[in-house]
Design a protein around this motif. Structure first.
Motif, PDB file in Angstrom:
ATOM      1  N   PHE A  89     -20.376 -11.333  18.203  1.00 50.56           N
ATOM      2  CA  PHE A  89     -20.069 -10.249  17.259  1.00 50.56           C
ATOM      3  C   PHE A  89     -21.341  -9.618  16.710  1.00 50.56           C
ATOM      4  O   PHE A  89     -22.383 -10.272  16.601  1.00 50.56           O
ATOM      5  CB  PHE A  89     -19.250 -10.791  16.078  1.00 50.56           C
ATOM      6  N   GLU A  90     -21.215  -8.344  16.336  1.00 52.88           N
ATOM      7  CA  GLU A  90     -22.261  -7.638  15.580  1.00 52.88           C
ATOM      8  C   GLU A  90     -21.573  -6.718  14.593  1.00 52.88           C
ATOM      9  O   GLU A  90     -20.653  -5.972  14.958  1.00 52.88           O
ATOM     10  CB  GLU A  90     -23.177  -6.836  16.497  1.00 52.88           C
ATOM     11  N   ILE A 115     -14.515  -2.615  19.954  1.00 49.59           N
ATOM     12  CA  ILE A 115     -15.017  -2.107  18.678  1.00 49.59           C
ATOM     13  C   ILE A 115     -13.834  -2.002  17.723  1.00 49.59           C
ATOM     14  O   ILE A 115     -12.831  -1.352  18.046  1.00 49.59           O
ATOM     15  CB  ILE A 115     -15.694  -0.735  18.818  1.00 49.59           C
ATOM     16  N   ASN A 116     -13.939  -2.667  16.591  1.00 44.79           N
ATOM     17  CA  ASN A 116     -12.858  -2.660  15.594  1.00 44.79           C
ATOM     18  C   ASN A 116     -11.516  -3.014  16.227  1.00 44.79           C
ATOM     19  O   ASN A 116     -10.493  -2.370  15.990  1.00 44.79           O
ATOM     20  CB  ASN A 116     -12.793  -1.304  14.892  1.00 44.79           C
ATOM     21  N   GLN A 117     -11.539  -4.039  17.088  1.00 42.93           N
ATOM     22  CA  GLN A 117     -10.360  -4.599  17.759  1.00 42.93           C
ATOM     23  C   GLN A 117      -9.761  -3.671  18.817  1.00 42.93           C
ATOM     24  O   GLN A 117      -8.693  -3.971  19.356  1.00 42.93           O
ATOM     25  CB  GLN A 117      -9.287  -4.995  16.735  1.00 42.93           C
ATOM     26  N   SER A 153     -16.788   7.806  19.363  1.00 45.12           N
ATOM     27  CA  SER A 153     -15.404   8.004  18.944  1.00 45.12           C
ATOM     28  C   SER A 153     -14.737   6.724  18.449  1.00 45.12           C
ATOM     29  O   SER A 153     -13.669   6.772  17.838  1.00 45.12           O
ATOM     30  CB  SER A 153     -14.589   8.589  20.105  1.00 45.12           C
ATOM     31  N   PHE A 154     -15.357   5.557  18.695  1.00 43.17           N
ATOM     32  CA  PHE A 154     -14.783   4.283  18.274  1.00 43.17           C
ATOM     33  C   PHE A 154     -15.311   3.819  16.915  1.00 43.17           C
ATOM     34  O   PHE A 154     -14.786   2.864  16.342  1.00 43.17           O
ATOM     35  CB  PHE A 154     -15.079   3.195  19.315  1.00 43.17           C
ATOM     36  N   LEU A 155     -16.353   4.475  16.417  1.00 46.29           N
ATOM     37  CA  LEU A 155     -16.987   4.065  15.164  1.00 46.29           C
ATOM     38  C   LEU A 155     -16.555   4.966  14.018  1.00 46.29           C
ATOM     39  O   LEU A 155     -16.134   6.101  14.230  1.00 46.29           O
ATOM     40  CB  LEU A 155     -18.511   4.118  15.302  1.00 46.29           C
ATOM     41  N   HIS A 156     -16.679   4.465  12.796  1.00 46.50           N
ATOM     42  CA  HIS A 156     -16.330   5.254  11.623  1.00 46.50           C
ATOM     43  C   HIS A 156     -17.267   4.899  10.479  1.00 46.50           C
ATOM     44  O   HIS A 156     -18.022   3.920  10.538  1.00 46.50           O
ATOM     45  CB  HIS A 156     -14.879   5.013  11.213  1.00 46.50           C
ATOM     46  N   LEU A 162     -18.423  -5.007  16.317  1.00 47.94           N
ATOM     47  CA  LEU A 162     -18.521  -5.013  17.772  1.00 47.94           C
ATOM     48  C   LEU A 162     -18.255  -6.429  18.261  1.00 47.94           C
ATOM     49  O   LEU A 162     -18.769  -7.397  17.682  1.00 47.94           O
ATOM     50  CB  LEU A 162     -19.912  -4.570  18.224  1.00 47.94           C
ATOM     51  N   ARG A 163     -17.456  -6.564  19.322  1.00 50.75           N
ATOM     52  CA  ARG A 163     -17.132  -7.882  19.862  1.00 50.75           C
ATOM     53  C   ARG A 163     -17.320  -7.893  21.371  1.00 50.75           C
ATOM     54  O   ARG A 163     -16.856  -6.995  22.064  1.00 50.75           O
ATOM     55  CB  ARG A 163     -15.689  -8.259  19.521  1.00 50.75           C
ATOM     56  N   PHE A 164     -18.006  -8.920  21.847  1.00 55.13           N
ATOM     57  CA  PHE A 164     -18.256  -9.093  23.273  1.00 55.13           C
ATOM     58  C   PHE A 164     -17.633 -10.423  23.699  1.00 55.13           C
ATOM     59  O   PHE A 164     -18.102 -11.479  23.269  1.00 55.13           O
ATOM     60  CB  PHE A 164     -19.756  -9.121  23.573  1.00 55.13           C
ATOM     61  N   ASP A 165     -16.598 -10.393  24.517  1.00 55.61           N
ATOM     62  CA  ASP A 165     -15.989 -11.621  25.029  1.00 55.61           C
ATOM     63  C   ASP A 165     -16.665 -11.962  26.357  1.00 55.61           C
ATOM     64  O   ASP A 165     -16.309 -11.437  27.414  1.00 55.61           O
ATOM     65  CB  ASP A 165     -14.483 -11.434  25.224  1.00 55.61           C
TER      66      ASP A 165
END
Length: 224
Positions: A89-90, A115-117, A153-156, A162-165
């Motif tokens: 995560f970040e 990003i944000n799920q 477009s995914f950020l606000h 941010l999640r990296f699996d």
């Protein structure tokens, strides 16, 4: 009447303007000891010695993991079990809604990115992927297999996660490397125009001069 006219002229010429400033922030995988905004499901992010077959870390970043899972000959190395997935995560805190934002990602063996799920990019296809050198399909661990994504477009404005699996599919090494930026315009602030201050000052001087000209002279003293 003349005084009222001059005052009105000064008021009409005194105004304000709206100013704004551009802002850009950068972020990257560095390890929790360097950047407290990043971590993983197993604990803190650790900067690791990369596998010799991986690309050099992106500028300003490190390859990271939850343990010493990079170079097989490095002291303390261990190999994660195949089929395992660890989330990294970040957190990004933005004071504005970004107009531009980008991220470049590398992972061994592969990674799904959120990003944000919201899923931004899925893990590399498992079907037909031999993982002969990291992932045969992006995301991978060399420059030819890395991916660069437009994420504006995914950020606000406010908190973003941010999640990296990151998945282990074909043995040996395991790690994550990323770097990105976000840019936008900060909130506008109303400030007086510099020219308005000059006009106001000139107007007040003119009013003072006019009043001195029209004030009646003191009455002569009367002798008793």
């Amino acid at each position: 009447m003349q005084l009222n006219f001059r005052l009105t002229a000064v008021i009409l010429t005194f105004g304000s303007c709206w100013t704004s400033s551009a802002a850009v922030i950068t972020f990257s995988s560095q390890g929790t000891a360097v950047d407290s905004r990043e971590w993983n499901a197993a604990g803190p992010n650790l900067a690791i010695v990369p596998h010799p077959g991986w690309a050099a870390p992106l500028a300003g970043s490190s390859w990271v993991s939850y343990g010493n899972t990079g170079d097989p000959v490095a002291p303390g190395y261990f190999m994660p079990a195949n089929g395992g997935v660890v989330s990294f995560f970040e957190n990004l805190t933005l004071a504005w809604t970004p107009s531009i934002a980008s991220i470049t990602i590398r992972a061994d063996d592969s990674a799904a990115f959120y990003i944000n799920q919201t899923l931004v990019r899925p893990e590399a296809p498992i079907q037909g992927n031999t993982y002969g050198r990291c992932s045969d399909f992006p995301v991978g661990c060399t420059e030819s297999m890395e991916v660069t994504l437009d994420i504006a477009s995914f950020l606000h404005s406010g908190e973003n996660t941010l999640r990296f699996d990151v998945s282990q599919r074909n043995s040996i090494s395991f790690g994550l490397n990323y770097s990105g930026y976000a840019g936008g315009v900060s909130a506008a602030v109303e400030t007086p125009e510099p020219a308005s201050f000059l006009l106001l000052g000139a107007g007040l001087v003119a009013i003072g001069s006019w009043r001195r000209r029209v004030e009646p002279a003191p009455a002569a003293a009367t002798l008793s």
